[in-house]
Design a protein around this motif. Structure first.
Motif, short mmCIF file in Angstrom:
data_model
loop_
_atom_site.label_atom_id
_atom_site.label_comp_id
_atom_site.label_asym_id
_atom_site.label_seq_id
_atom_site.Cartn_x
_atom_site.Cartn_y
_atom_site.Cartn_z
N ILE A 227 12.85 -16.47 -18.49
CA ILE A 227 11.49 -16.35 -19.00
C ILE A 227 10.90 -17.73 -19.28
CG2 ILE A 227 10.07 -15.40 -20.85
CD1 ILE A 227 12.14 -13.17 -21.13
N ILE A 228 11.71 -18.62 -19.88
CA ILE A 228 11.23 -19.97 -20.19
C ILE A 228 11.05 -20.78 -18.92
CG2 ILE A 228 11.86 -22.14 -21.34
CD1 ILE A 228 13.27 -20.45 -23.47
N ASP A 229 12.00 -20.66 -17.99
CA ASP A 229 11.94 -21.45 -16.76
C ASP A 229 10.76 -21.02 -15.87
OD1 ASP A 229 13.48 -23.37 -14.86
OD2 ASP A 229 13.11 -21.59 -13.64
N ASN A 230 10.50 -19.73 -15.82
CA ASN A 230 9.42 -19.24 -14.95
C ASN A 230 8.69 -18.08 -15.64
OD1 ASN A 230 7.78 -18.86 -12.71
ND2 ASN A 230 9.27 -17.56 -11.65
N PRO A 231 7.89 -18.41 -16.67
CA PRO A 231 7.21 -17.34 -17.42
C PRO A 231 6.18 -16.62 -16.56
CG PRO A 231 6.41 -19.49 -18.10
CD PRO A 231 7.56 -19.74 -17.17
N GLU A 232 6.31 -15.31 -16.47
CA GLU A 232 5.38 -14.51 -15.69
C GLU A 232 4.99 -13.27 -16.48
OE1 GLU A 232 6.81 -13.62 -11.81
OE2 GLU A 232 7.30 -15.70 -11.31
N ILE B 174 13.45 3.83 -3.27
CA ILE B 174 13.61 3.39 -1.88
C ILE B 174 12.26 3.33 -1.18
CG2 ILE B 174 14.44 4.18 0.38
CD1 ILE B 174 17.05 4.93 -0.93
N ILE B 175 11.31 4.16 -1.60
CA ILE B 175 10.02 4.26 -0.92
C ILE B 175 9.22 2.96 -0.94
CG2 ILE B 175 7.79 5.45 -0.92
CD1 ILE B 175 9.28 7.94 -1.95
N PRO B 176 9.10 2.24 -2.08
CA PRO B 176 8.28 1.02 -2.08
C PRO B 176 8.78 -0.01 -1.08
CG PRO B 176 8.83 1.67 -4.32
CD PRO B 176 9.65 2.51 -3.42
N ALA B 177 7.90 -0.94 -0.72
CA ALA B 177 8.25 -1.95 0.29
C ALA B 177 9.34 -2.87 -0.19
CB ALA B 177 7.00 -2.75 0.66
N ASP B 178 9.34 -3.22 -1.47
CA ASP B 178 10.32 -4.18 -1.97
C ASP B 178 10.62 -3.86 -3.43
OD1 ASP B 178 11.97 -6.30 -2.39
OD2 ASP B 178 10.36 -7.77 -2.63
N ILE B 179 11.86 -3.49 -3.72
CA ILE B 179 12.24 -3.21 -5.11
C ILE B 179 13.06 -4.35 -5.69
CG2 ILE B 179 12.18 -0.73 -4.75
CD1 ILE B 179 15.23 -0.77 -4.79
N ASN B 180 13.29 -5.42 -4.92
CA ASN B 180 14.00 -6.58 -5.48
C ASN B 180 13.25 -7.14 -6.68
OD1 ASN B 180 16.41 -7.36 -3.68
ND2 ASN B 180 14.79 -6.92 -2.22
N THR B 181 11.92 -7.13 -6.61
CA THR B 181 11.11 -7.62 -7.72
C THR B 181 11.36 -6.80 -8.97
OG1 THR B 181 9.41 -8.28 -6.13
CG2 THR B 181 8.76 -8.16 -8.44
N LEU B 182 11.46 -5.49 -8.79
CA LEU B 182 11.74 -4.62 -9.93
C LEU B 182 13.08 -4.96 -10.55
CD1 LEU B 182 10.72 -2.04 -11.45
CD2 LEU B 182 12.14 -0.73 -9.87
N ILE B 183 14.07 -5.18 -9.72
CA ILE B 183 15.40 -5.54 -10.22
C ILE B 183 15.33 -6.85 -11.00
CG2 ILE B 183 17.69 -6.33 -9.50
CD1 ILE B 183 17.55 -3.42 -9.27
N ASN B 184 14.64 -7.85 -10.46
CA ASN B 184 14.58 -9.17 -11.09
C ASN B 184 13.92 -9.09 -12.47
OD1 ASN B 184 15.78 -10.36 -8.89
ND2 ASN B 184 13.85 -10.89 -7.91
N TYR B 185 12.85 -8.33 -12.57
CA TYR B 185 12.11 -8.30 -13.83
C TYR B 185 12.78 -7.45 -14.89
CZ TYR B 185 8.35 -10.71 -11.42
OH TYR B 185 7.62 -11.63 -10.72
N PHE B 186 13.68 -6.57 -14.47
CA PHE B 186 14.40 -5.78 -15.46
C PHE B 186 15.82 -6.29 -15.70
CE2 PHE B 186 10.98 -2.76 -14.98
CZ PHE B 186 10.92 -2.15 -16.22
N SER B 187 16.26 -7.27 -14.93
CA SER B 187 17.63 -7.76 -15.10
C SER B 187 17.81 -8.46 -16.44
CB SER B 187 17.99 -8.71 -13.95
OG SER B 187 17.09 -9.79 -13.89
#
Length: 508
Positions: free
Chosen positions: A451-456, A388-401
């Protein structure tokens, strides 16, 4: 002589007390004063009790699947599908895929009636290293971060009425989210029955608002508001990758269909109630999702829906005024119930992996007074508080989904593998093997599509984090180095005394 004799008698009297203190320090013994408690309730062994019936099982599935997504932002499916018609078809198809996946899990859950979901099935099919990587990823990142994001959604909508002219301050949202985490963990630590009652009540609240939205949509359709649906398939062609992303977002909204398998050991009559709850719960959610989306399109064009920050709230403003406040209120109920279901199942995964030596031993202990996996629940809540502490954890969810569907695919593959390697296991539910093959192929597609559509580079970091679990597995689980055991022993002892928890009985 008298003094010596008296001292000798006192020493004899102290011996039982000393033995009790020694037993309290032993990981396999009960705590001081537990004998009185056990005399009051001698029938209950120190294992998780079978207290989840069919109604609670259905509510766990429905309540966990229906979170804030269907009320706030179903626009991602519309964005990638390109039109109303394909959007509705994808919502329906996602429901079918969720049902097929859940049927695979029904066979696995009745064949291997252990809690822990995918962890237990991967352990049986592929062995300890694969199961450890799953528990490492899910216990440390996926489950607690999902718990955190759901409670933050709850906090944002719960605090919104107090800030009518602007968004609630971040500090307020985070504090309220942290308070929700503490409350939910406390409920689940206190009693399995209480957690089930909370889940049932908030699931009923979700169904009430869905009935209101669907009912309003039916009335509007009867009044002739069909303009947005009459040209449902008028759109430009979309790419295969875009369709894949539409499915990906739709299936994310359906995620939760596997939650019941995490608590198999606590189900009453699991061989009957597990498949029956799946057959009732998931089709119910599928129908709700399609009907709610149809209702949205009775009052909103595609452009209006795409520009809405919270679709259900916009729908309420257009249709339910002056009772529009009902929608955000029930979104609060929905997110709280979903967070409760997430906490309920996440604790069982940490508990089972701790029981098998894949997590620290204390996570496998059970509250002697409450018969709940309190340490595992508290650990999940502690990690959620950190996220909860970080400013945005949506990114974390997206990259581990994407890792979630990777493990879904491995679990479906385990079903196929055990058809040949574990023929001796009884299968009260046995599905056509072609269903498992289809789900493996779909899982591969859903892992590779984003990953193929938006490789990061972040996807590589996520993969490296998952594989880094092997660096801990080899010395601490496989080799079981003595210094680590000696280091954890006094910590485990003090935590056991502090929380009044004991290891589960061997009968479990």
């Amino acid at each position: 002589m008298l003094c010596v004799s008296r001292m000798h008698q006192e020493n004899k009297m102290e011996e039982p007390k000393a033995n009790e203190r020694k037993k309290s320090r032993n990981g396999s013994a009960k705590l001081d004063g537990d004998s009185t408690l056990m005399e009051k309730n001698p029938a209950k062994a120190t294992i998780l009790q079978k207290e989840v019936g069919l109604l609670s099982a259905v509510c766990l599935i429905v309540g966990t699947m229906i979170g804030s997504g269907i009320f706030i932002s179903p626009k991602a499916v519309l964005l990638h599908s390109g039109a109303v018609g394909p959007c509705l078809l994808i919502w329906a198809a996602c429901g079918v895929l969720a049902i097929l996946g859940a049927l695979c899990y029904a066979e696995l859950g009745t064949m291997i009636p252990k809690s822990g979901g995918e962890y237990s099935y991967l352990m049986e099919a592929f062995g300890s290293p694969v199961a450890y990587l799953y528990s490492w990823t899910t216990v440390m990142v996926s489950k607690p971060s999902a718990f955190a994001i759901i409670t933050l959604s709850f906090a944002e909508y719960a605090s919104a009425p107090f800030y009518p002219e602007c968004r609630p301050p971040i500090v307020v949202t985070k504090c309220l989210g942290a308070a929700a985490v503490v409350l939910i963990v406390g409920i689940n630590c206190f009693s399995v029955k209480l957690a089930s009652y909370v889940q049932n009540i908030f699931t009923a609240a979700k169904l009430v608002i869905i009935v209101i939205i669907v009912g309003a949509g039916i009335v509007l359709l009867a009044q002739g508001n069909t303009e947005n649906l009459s040209k449902a398939f008028d759109s430009q062609s979309v790419s295969v990758g875009a369709i894949g992303l539409a499915f990906y977002n739709g299936l994310w909204a359906y995620d939760g269909w596997s939650q019941l398998n995490f608590i198999t050991e606590e189900l009453k009559n699991p061989f009957r109630n597990l498949p029956l709850a799946i057959v009732i719960g998931i089709p119910l959610v599928s129908v709700c999702y399609v009907m709610v989306n149809i209702s949205y399109f009775t009052v909103m064009t595609s452009n209006e829906l795409l520009s809405s920050p919270a679709v259900a709230v916009t729908f309420g403003d257009k249709v339910l005024y002056p009772m529009a406040w009902i929608v955000p209120l029930f979104v609060v109920f929905s997110t709280f119930g979903s967070a409760n279901g997430s906490c309920f199942t996440a604790g069982r995964l940490a508990y089972v992996s701790g029981r098998n030596g894949h997590m620290v031993k204390i996570l496998s202990f059970i509250s002697l007074r409450r018969l709940t996996p309190a340490p595992a629940l508290m650990f999940n809540g502690f990690l959620a508080m950190l996220y909860i502490i970080p400013a945005d954890i949506n990114t974390l969810i997206n990259y581990f989904s994407f890792s979630q569907w990777f493990f879904y695919g491995l679990t479906m593959l385990s079903l196929i593998v055990m058809r040949f390697t574990r023929k001796e296991l009884k299968r009260p539910v046995k599905i056509p093997i072609i269903i498992a093959f289809i789900m493996v192929l779909i899982s591969c597609y859903l892992v590779l599509s984003p990953i193929i559509d938006n490789p990061e580079i972040e996807y590589l970091y996520s993969s490296l984090f998952i594989l880094s679990g092997l660096l801990l597995y080899y010395p601490f689980v496989h080799l079981k180095v003595k210094w680590a055991h000696n280091l954890m022993r006094p910590i485990t002892m003090h935590l056991q005394l502090l929380m009044e928890v004991v290891p589960p009985d061997k009968s479990e």
